[in-house]
Scaffold this active site. Structure first.
Site, PDB file in Angstrom:
ATOM      1  N   SER A 171       0.958  -1.296  -0.083  1.00 30.57           N
ATOM      2  CA  SER A 171       0.040  -0.019   0.003  1.00 30.57           C
ATOM      3  C   SER A 171       0.809   1.131   0.029  1.00 30.57           C
ATOM      4  CB  SER A 171      -0.810  -0.013   1.208  1.00 30.57           C
ATOM      5  OG  SER A 171      -1.474   1.303   1.371  1.00 30.57           O
ATOM      6  N   TYR A 217      -2.092  -0.994  10.425  1.00 30.66           N
ATOM      7  CA  TYR A 217      -2.202  -1.105   8.879  1.00 30.66           C
ATOM      8  C   TYR A 217      -0.958  -0.874   8.209  1.00 30.66           C
ATOM      9  CZ  TYR A 217      -4.069  -1.243   4.323  1.00 30.66           C
ATOM     10  OH  TYR A 217      -3.916  -1.488   2.795  1.00 30.66           O
ATOM     11  N   LYS A 271       2.121  -3.100   6.527  1.00 31.15           N
ATOM     12  CA  LYS A 271       2.487  -2.966   5.109  1.00 31.15           C
ATOM     13  C   LYS A 271       4.080  -2.318   5.022  1.00 31.15           C
ATOM     14  CE  LYS A 271      -1.449  -3.655   3.427  1.00 31.15           C
ATOM     15  NZ  LYS A 271      -1.612  -5.246   2.340  1.00 31.15           N
TER      16      LYS A 271
HETATM   17  N1  LIG Z   1      -8.699  -0.963  -1.446  1.00 30.04           N
HETATM   18  C1  LIG Z   1      -7.846   0.204  -1.178  1.00 30.04           C
HETATM   19  O1  LIG Z   1      -7.977   1.443  -1.061  1.00 30.04           O
HETATM   20  C2  LIG Z   1      -6.353  -0.503  -1.065  1.00 30.04           C
HETATM   21  C3  LIG Z   1      -5.332   0.596  -1.081  1.00 30.04           C
HETATM   22  C4  LIG Z   1      -3.852   0.053  -0.878  1.00 30.04           C
HETATM   23  C5  LIG Z   1      -3.805  -1.211  -0.893  1.00 30.04           C
HETATM   24  N2  LIG Z   1      -4.767  -2.181  -0.673  1.00 30.04           N
HETATM   25  C6  LIG Z   1      -4.517  -3.486  -0.459  1.00 30.04           C
HETATM   26  O2  LIG Z   1      -4.865  -4.182  -1.615  1.00 30.04           O
HETATM   27  C7  LIG Z   1      -5.356  -5.479  -1.148  1.00 30.04           C
HETATM   28  C8  LIG Z   1      -6.823  -5.888  -1.669  1.00 30.04           C
HETATM   29  O3  LIG Z   1      -7.288  -4.979  -1.000  1.00 30.04           O
HETATM   30  P1  LIG Z   1      -8.915  -4.699  -1.237  1.00 30.04           P
HETATM   31  O4  LIG Z   1      -9.305  -3.472  -1.516  1.00 30.04           O
HETATM   32  O5  LIG Z   1      -9.279  -5.575  -2.529  1.00 30.04           O
HETATM   33  O6  LIG Z   1      -9.580  -5.443  -0.181  1.00 30.04           O
HETATM   34  P2  LIG Z   1     -11.250  -6.151   0.112  1.00 30.04           P
HETATM   35  O7  LIG Z   1     -12.226  -5.476  -0.927  1.00 30.04           O
HETATM   36  O8  LIG Z   1     -11.395  -6.040   1.536  1.00 30.04           O
HETATM   37  O9  LIG Z   1     -10.875  -7.559  -0.445  1.00 30.04           O
HETATM   38  C9  LIG Z   1     -10.198  -8.542   0.378  1.00 30.04           C
HETATM   39  C10 LIG Z   1     -10.376  -9.941  -0.100  1.00 30.04           C
HETATM   40  O10 LIG Z   1      -9.315 -10.663   0.652  1.00 30.04           O
HETATM   41  C11 LIG Z   1     -10.031 -11.612   1.500  1.00 30.04           C
HETATM   42  N3  LIG Z   1      -9.547 -11.966   2.995  1.00 30.04           N
HETATM   43  C12 LIG Z   1      -9.235 -11.049   3.905  1.00 30.04           C
HETATM   44  N4  LIG Z   1      -8.746 -11.502   5.092  1.00 30.04           N
HETATM   45  C13 LIG Z   1      -8.638 -12.938   4.647  1.00 30.04           C
HETATM   46  C14 LIG Z   1      -8.460 -14.045   5.450  1.00 30.04           C
HETATM   47  N5  LIG Z   1      -7.879 -13.875   6.566  1.00 30.04           N
HETATM   48  N6  LIG Z   1      -8.223 -15.403   4.595  1.00 30.04           N
HETATM   49  C15 LIG Z   1      -8.828 -15.332   3.373  1.00 30.04           C
HETATM   50  N7  LIG Z   1      -9.225 -14.363   2.676  1.00 30.04           N
HETATM   51  C16 LIG Z   1      -9.040 -13.135   3.399  1.00 30.04           C
HETATM   52  C17 LIG Z   1     -11.303 -11.023   1.800  1.00 30.04           C
HETATM   53  O11 LIG Z   1     -12.364 -12.160   2.194  1.00 30.04           O
HETATM   54  P3  LIG Z   1     -13.607 -11.684   2.925  1.00 30.04           P
HETATM   55  O12 LIG Z   1     -14.388 -10.361   2.783  1.00 30.04           O
HETATM   56  O13 LIG Z   1     -14.444 -13.044   2.865  1.00 30.04           O
HETATM   57  O14 LIG Z   1     -12.774 -11.759   4.580  1.00 30.04           O
HETATM   58  C18 LIG Z   1     -11.563 -10.372   0.360  1.00 30.04           C
HETATM   59  O15 LIG Z   1     -12.161 -11.252  -0.524  1.00 30.04           O
HETATM   60  C19 LIG Z   1      -4.962  -5.780   0.247  1.00 30.04           C
HETATM   61  O16 LIG Z   1      -3.693  -6.094   0.545  1.00 30.04           O
HETATM   62  C20 LIG Z   1      -4.839  -4.096   0.705  1.00 30.04           C
HETATM   63  O17 LIG Z   1      -4.161  -3.869   1.925  1.00 30.04           O
HETATM   64  C21 LIG Z   1      -6.091  -1.666  -0.859  1.00 30.04           C
END
Ligand SMILES: NC(=O)c1ccc[n+]([C@@H]2O[C@H](COP(=O)([O-])OP(=O)(O)OC[C@H]3O[C@@H](n4cnc5c(N)ncnc54)[C@H](OP(=O)(O)O)[C@@H]3O)[C@@H](O)[C@H]2O)c1
Length: 309
Positions: A201, A214, A218
Site C-alpha cells: 500500500s 495497517y 505494510k
Molecule cells: N482498497 C484500497 O484502498 C487499498 C489501497 C492500498 C492497498 N490495498 C491492498 O490491496 C489488497 C486488496 O484489498 P481490497 O481493497 O481488494 O480488499 P477487500 O475489498 O477487503 O477484499 C479483500 C479480500 O481478501 C479476503 N480476505 C481477507 N482476509 C482474509 C483471510 N483471513 N483469509 C482469506 N481471505 C481473506 C477477503 O475475504 P472476506 O471479505 O471474505 O474476508 C476479500 O475477498 C490488500 O492487500 C489491501 O491492503 C487496498
C-alpha cells in the site's frame, strides 16, 4: 449463448477489460459478453470501451494490449473473493492462466467460479496457520503467486487493541510468509522459475491517521518483499510489491467514502484521483510476467504520485 471459457484468449482479455473498466468486477454474464464482442475489431471502440472510466487527460496510449505470456501458467491469488484479488483472478483467467483462487467466504468463491469456469477455489481463513497448511499444503505446482489478502482495521493509536494487532499481522504479514514458503519450496523442488507479487500500500511508507497497525503491516511487507527477493533470487524467483493508493473496493469503501476524509488523501495525489482496480491489476500482471524479468525487490507505486509529494 457462449461462456467466457469457450472464447479465444483475445476476446476473453477484451471482456475482462470492459468489465473492469465499468467497475463491474463482481459479475460477468454471457449477455454482457455478447454485447461486448462486436467492439473488438475497431481500435477506437476498443479504447473507448476499455478505458471509459479512466481519465483521458492522464491516460493516453493506443489501446494495444501487451502480450504477457501468462497463458497456461498456474497462479495462486489470495483474497480472491472481492476487490483487487477478484479483478486479478478475472484478468488472469481472461489471459489463459490456470488460477487457484483462495479466499475466506465460500459464496464469493462460488460466484467467482461461475464467472471464471475452470479456476480452482480454496476456502480458508489465512489467519489460521494450521487450516492454511491443510488447505494449501498439497496445492500442487504453482508458478506465480499474488499475496493480496489483507484487513484494514483502523483505530486511533491510543485505542489500538491486541485483537486488531494480532489479526492484522496474521493476515497481512504472517500469511504472506506462510503461503510464499509453500509456493517457493515447490518451485525450488521443481527447479522452476517463479514470481511473487505482494500487494502492499501507499500506507507502507507514509503516515496516515488511525492507520498505525495497517501502516506497520505494510511497512513490514515492503521489507519482507526485499528480503524474499534477496534470498529467492538465486532460485530464479522474483519478488515485488505493488503499492496502490485508495481503490474503491469493499475495503476502500469501508474507509474512504467520507468526502472530507477522502480529500485529506486526494489533496496529496498529483493526479487528483484514486486508483481503479484495473490500474492495480495491470501492475500485478506486469510484475508476474516475464516482461518484468529483471525487476525484483521493488515496491511499485500505483498511487497517482502520492509518494512523490
Ligand atoms: N482498497 C484500497 O484502498 C487499498 C489501497 C492500498 C492497498 N490495498 C491492498 O490491496 C489488497 C486488496 O484489498 P481490497 O481493497 O481488494 O480488499 P477487500 O475489498 O477487503 O477484499 C479483500 C479480500 O481478501 C479476503 N480476505 C481477507 N482476509 C482474509 C483471510 N483471513 N483469509 C482469506 N481471505 C481473506 C477477503 O475475504 P472476506 O471479505 O471474505 O474476508 C476479500 O475477498 C490488500 O492487500 C489491501 O491492503 C487496498
Amino acid at each position: 449463448m457462449g461462456t467466457a471459457e469457450n472464447l479465444p484468449r483475445p476476446a476473453r482479455a477484451l471482456l475482462w477489460r470492459i468489465t473492469a473498466a465499468g467497475g463491474n468486477y463482481l459479475n460477468v454474464s454471457a449477455p454482457s459478453l455478447e454485447a461486448a464482442l462486436p467492439l473488438a475489431p475497431p481500435r477506437p471502440a476498443l479504447r473507448s470501451q476499455s478505458f471509459k472510466s479512466r481519465d483521458p487527460s492522464t491516460e493516453g496510449g493506443d489501446g494495444v494490449d501487451m502480450e504477457l505470456g501468462l497463458a497456461g501458467r498456474r497462479v495462486l491469488v489470495t483474497g480472491a473473493g472481492k476487490g483487487i484479488g477478484r479483478g486479478t483472478v478475472q484478468a488472469l483467467h481472461a489471459a489463459g492462466a490456470r488460477v487457484v483462487a483462495v479466499s475466506r467466504t465460500q459464496a464469493d468463491l462460488d460466484s467467482l467460479v461461475r464467472e471464471c469456469p475452470g479456476i480452482d477455489p480454496v476456502c480458508v481463513d489465512l489467519s489460521d496457520w494450521e487450516a492454511t497448511e491443510r488447505a494449501l499444503g498439497s496445492v500442487g505446482p504453482v508458478d506465480l503467486l499474488v499475496n493480496n489478502a489483507a484487513v484494514a482495521l483502523l483505530q486511533p493509536f491510543l485505542d489500538v487493541t491486541k485483537e486488531a494487532f494480532d489479526r492484522s499481522f496474521e493476515v497481512n504479514l504472517r500469511a504472506v510468509i506462510q503461503v510464499s514458503q509453500i509456493v517457493a519450496r515447490g518451485l525450488i523442488a521443481r527447479g522452476a522459475p517463479g514470481a511473487i507479487v505482494n500487494i502492499s500500500s501507499q500506507a507502507s511508507q507514509r503516515a496516515i491517521t488511525n492507520h498505525s497497525i495497517y501502516c506497520s503491516t505494510k511497512g513490514a511487507l515492503d521489507m519482507l518483499t526485499k528480503v524474499m527477493a534477496l534470498e529467492l533470487g538465486p532460485h530464479k524467483i522474483r519478488v515485488n510489491a505493488v503499492n496502490p493508493t485508495v481503490v474503491m473496493t469493499p475495503m476502500g469503501q469501508a474507509n474512504w467514502l467520507d468526502p472530507h476524509k477522502a480529500k485529506t488523501v486526494l489533496d496529496r495525489i498529483p493526479l487528483g484521483k484514486f486508483a481503479e482496480v484495473a490500474h492495480v491489476v495491470d501492475a500485478i500482471l506486469f510484475l508476474l510476467s516475464d516482461r518484468s524479468g529483471m525487476t525484483t525487490g521493488s515496491t511499485v507505486p500505483v498511487d497517482g504520485g502520492f509518494w512523490a509529494t
